[in-house]
Every structure is written in C-alpha cells, then in structure tokens.
Write an enzyme that holds these catalytic residues in place. Structure first.
Site, PDB file in Angstrom:
ATOM      1  N   ASP A  17      17.426  99.401  74.690  1.00  0.00           N
ATOM      2  CA  ASP A  17      18.762  99.174  74.123  1.00  0.00           C
ATOM      3  C   ASP A  17      18.869  97.768  73.528  1.00  0.00           C
ATOM      4  OD1 ASP A  17      21.307 100.032  73.453  1.00  0.00           O
ATOM      5  OD2 ASP A  17      22.202  99.221  75.288  1.00  0.00           O
ATOM      6  N   HIS A  34      16.456  98.670  64.428  1.00  0.00           N
ATOM      7  CA  HIS A  34      15.662  99.811  64.907  1.00  0.00           C
ATOM      8  C   HIS A  34      14.204  99.636  64.487  1.00  0.00           C
ATOM      9  CE1 HIS A  34      19.202 101.655  66.427  1.00  0.00           C
ATOM     10  NE2 HIS A  34      19.754 101.877  65.247  1.00  0.00           N
ATOM     11  N   LEU A 128      -2.736 107.467  79.701  1.00  0.00           N
ATOM     12  CA  LEU A 128      -1.294 107.210  79.842  1.00  0.00           C
ATOM     13  C   LEU A 128      -0.544 108.435  79.332  1.00  0.00           C
ATOM     14  CD1 LEU A 128       1.248 105.372  80.241  1.00  0.00           C
ATOM     15  CD2 LEU A 128       0.914 104.600  77.882  1.00  0.00           C
TER      16      LEU A 128
HETATM   17  C1  IPE Z   1      21.187 104.629  75.365  1.00  0.00           C
HETATM   18  O1  IPE Z   1      21.706 103.593  74.605  1.00  0.00           O
HETATM   19  C2  IPE Z   1      20.346 105.526  74.518  1.00  0.00           C
HETATM   20  C3  IPE Z   1      19.119 104.957  73.975  1.00  0.00           C
HETATM   21  C4  IPE Z   1      18.646 103.751  74.180  1.00  0.00           C
HETATM   22  C5  IPE Z   1      18.346 105.848  73.173  1.00  0.00           C
HETATM   23  P1  IPE Z   1      23.173 103.658  73.966  1.00  0.00           P
HETATM   24  O2  IPE Z   1      23.326 102.405  73.190  1.00  0.00           O
HETATM   25  O3  IPE Z   1      23.354 104.922  73.239  1.00  0.00           O
HETATM   26  O4  IPE Z   1      24.091 103.672  75.268  1.00  0.00           O
HETATM   27  P2  IPE Z   1      25.605 103.215  75.469  1.00  0.00           P
HETATM   28  O5  IPE Z   1      26.399 103.857  74.373  1.00  0.00           O
HETATM   29  O6  IPE Z   1      25.637 101.726  75.363  1.00  0.00           O
HETATM   30  O7  IPE Z   1      25.958 103.683  76.840  1.00  0.00           O
HETATM   31  C1  IPE Z   2      19.126 101.424  71.105  1.00  0.00           C
HETATM   32  O1  IPE Z   2      19.731 100.360  70.435  1.00  0.00           O
HETATM   33  C2  IPE Z   2      18.509 102.419  70.153  1.00  0.00           C
HETATM   34  C3  IPE Z   2      19.249 103.693  70.034  1.00  0.00           C
HETATM   35  C4  IPE Z   2      20.295 104.020  70.728  1.00  0.00           C
HETATM   36  C5  IPE Z   2      18.757 104.625  69.043  1.00  0.00           C
HETATM   37  P1  IPE Z   2      21.241 100.428  69.962  1.00  0.00           P
HETATM   38  O2  IPE Z   2      21.283 100.948  68.565  1.00  0.00           O
HETATM   39  O3  IPE Z   2      22.081 101.168  70.936  1.00  0.00           O
HETATM   40  O4  IPE Z   2      21.620  98.899  69.963  1.00  0.00           O
HETATM   41  P2  IPE Z   2      22.984  98.257  70.437  1.00  0.00           P
HETATM   42  O5  IPE Z   2      23.184  98.669  71.859  1.00  0.00           O
HETATM   43  O6  IPE Z   2      24.047  98.766  69.534  1.00  0.00           O
HETATM   44  O7  IPE Z   2      22.729  96.800  70.284  1.00  0.00           O
HETATM   45 MG    MG Z   3      23.098 100.577  72.589  1.00  0.00          MG
END
Ligand code: IPE
Ligand code: IPE
Ligand code: MG
Length: 251
Positions: A17, A34, A128
C-alpha cells in the site's frame, strides 16, 4: 518448506500500500506510483528467495479497487499486462512458481490468458511459491468456500455435519499452503482491508509507515527480526510452550 531456519516465516503475506500517495507527494499522477510499486515487488521477491521464505502472497488489487476512477483502473490493467509480459520468464528461470487468486473472470481476456500461461509455465517450480491476489476479497473467498460446500451437500457428496473448520479451510484460496506466518502492510494504515481474512487468524501482523514504492531490504529485515522475537502462542500459555512454538494449528 519445512526445513527453513527457525524464526524465518514459511509464508509471508503483504499488502503493498502507498503507491498513490508516493506519486501525489511528487505531484505526479497516481499511475506513476503504481509503476514505481512494480519495482518494489522485485525487491520483495528477491528478499524471499535470498532468505529461504517458501511462499509469498502479494495483495495487488482488491475486489473493492474496481471502484476506483476508470483511469486508474485502466492504468493498473496496463501495468499488470506489461509486468506479466516482462517478468514471468525471469521468475521461471529463478525457480519461482506463480499463481493467482481472486475473481479472475473480472479481468479482460488478455490478462486472463497471461495469468494462465504464467501458471502453466512455472507450475513445476519449487524454490518460491508466489501468489498474486488480484481482484481478491477475503469475504468473497469465504463465501465461495461456503458455496462450494453447500453444492456438495445438495448433491449428496457431503453431510451438513461435516462442515467444519477443516472442510472450510480445504475450500479456501491457498488451502495447499501453510497459513501466512507474517503479514506486512506498508503505507501506514493499520488494517487488513479484506485481505486473507480466514487465513490470517494466527498470523503475526507488522506495519510500517514506509510507502510501498520505497520498500527496501532493511525494512524487510526489521520485519523479520521483529517476527523472530515474537512468541506465537496460538491460544496456549507461555509455560505450556516451554520455549517452543507449537505448530500453527491451521497450517
Ligand atoms: C489494499 O489497499 C489493497 C491493495 C494493496 C491491493 P487499499 O488502498 O485498497 O486499502 P484501503 O482502501 O486503504 O483500506
Ligand atoms: C496500493 O496503493 C496499490 C493498489 C491498491 C492497487 P494505493 O493505490 O492504495 O496507494 P495509496 O494508499 O492511495 O497511497
Ligand atoms: Mg491504499
């Protein structure tokens, strides 16, 4: 996987995240974050290969992430496609078995085909076990396990009193792997966000403020050191353990 040194998780589960915030802090589009996050995936895989961690499950895209702006979802799909094209042969060369969990029918055919061929190409690898959770939701996983058991009961293959933790576990994603020993979430939020709800019952949770694209080896090393210091009691008392961790009952 059973011969790894004590204190090393057999299975690591990661919520990657913070990509969006990483980009926003640089005044760049979220998609750039990303793309930077894809580099960190390799840092994490290399770390597992080096440390002898046998299984790694990465949360790449949740069931709920489909609700993000179309532009962001589109950018993520492009990124999945290019990552699959770019990385799979190298993963295969390094002995990584790749597998996907989640509702893959929601992905475009181009991605589904590459997922299937990545799984077929790497099916014999053992160094792995890499699981990519994509369009995955823990509640959805539990619901599909319940549905699969219900169908067996309806067809007369199973009695309803045979529905228990073991039969449920056998229908969940990752049924063939030990439950995750260690969970890591980057990005500073302290929540599970519908990741492996069933499988995380006795997993050690570890959180870092570091954003996923910034992930580095010292951070992963810190997580492993913290993990090695923890006493996993699985509901027992410390005295009962006598200095030895019991087998994870759900593994
Ligand atoms: C969880 O992250 C999903 C992934 C990392 C793929 P999110 O960014 O979607 O989660 P919330 O919305 O902060 O809970
Ligand atoms: C996690 O990073 C990746 C996915 C959920 C695809 P985020 O896109 O949720 O990044 P933040 O949490 O908004 O910084
Ligand atoms: Mg996120």
């Amino acid at each position: 996987m059973s011969t790894v040194p004590a204190g090393i998780p057999r299975h690591l589960a990661v919520i990657m995240d913070g990509n969006g915030r990483w980009a926003e802090r640089r005044k760049r589009p979220r998609a750039i974050g990303h793309r930077a996050g894809a580099r960190a995936v390799n840092v994490c895989i290399d770390f597992c290969l080096e440390r002898g961690i046998g299984a790694l499950t990465l949360f790449a895209f949740s069931s709920e992430n489909w609700g993000r702006p179309q532009e962001e979802v589109g950018a993520l799909m492009k990124l999945f496609l290019s990552a699959l094209d770019r990385e799979v042969s190298e993963l295969d060369r390094r002995g990584v078995r790749v597998r996907f969990i989640g509702e893959r029918e929601r992905f475009p055919a181009s991605i589904r085909e590459r997922m299937a061929s990545a799984e077929a190409l790497t099916a014999g690898n053992q160094r792995l076990h890499l699981v990519i959770a994509a369009s995955y939701g823990g509640r959805q996983d539990i619901a599909q396990a319940a549905r699969s058991l219900a169908e067996d009961v309806l067809a007369g293959r199973l009695r309803s009193d045979e529905i228990n933790e073991n039969t449920m576990a056998s229908r969940m994603a990752l049924a063939d792997l030990p439950a995750p020993d260690l969970f890591i979430r980057t990005g500073g939020d302290h929540r599970v966000s519908n990741f492996l709800l069933w499988q995380l019952a006795y997993t050690e949770l570890w959180f870092t403020e570091q954003l996923w694209p910034d992930l580095d080896v010292p951070t992963l090393q810190r997580a492993l050191e913290d993990y090695a210091r923890r006493e996993r009691r699985f509901g027992l008392t410390s005295a009962q353990l006598g200095g030895h961790s019991p087998e994870n009952p759900s593994a």
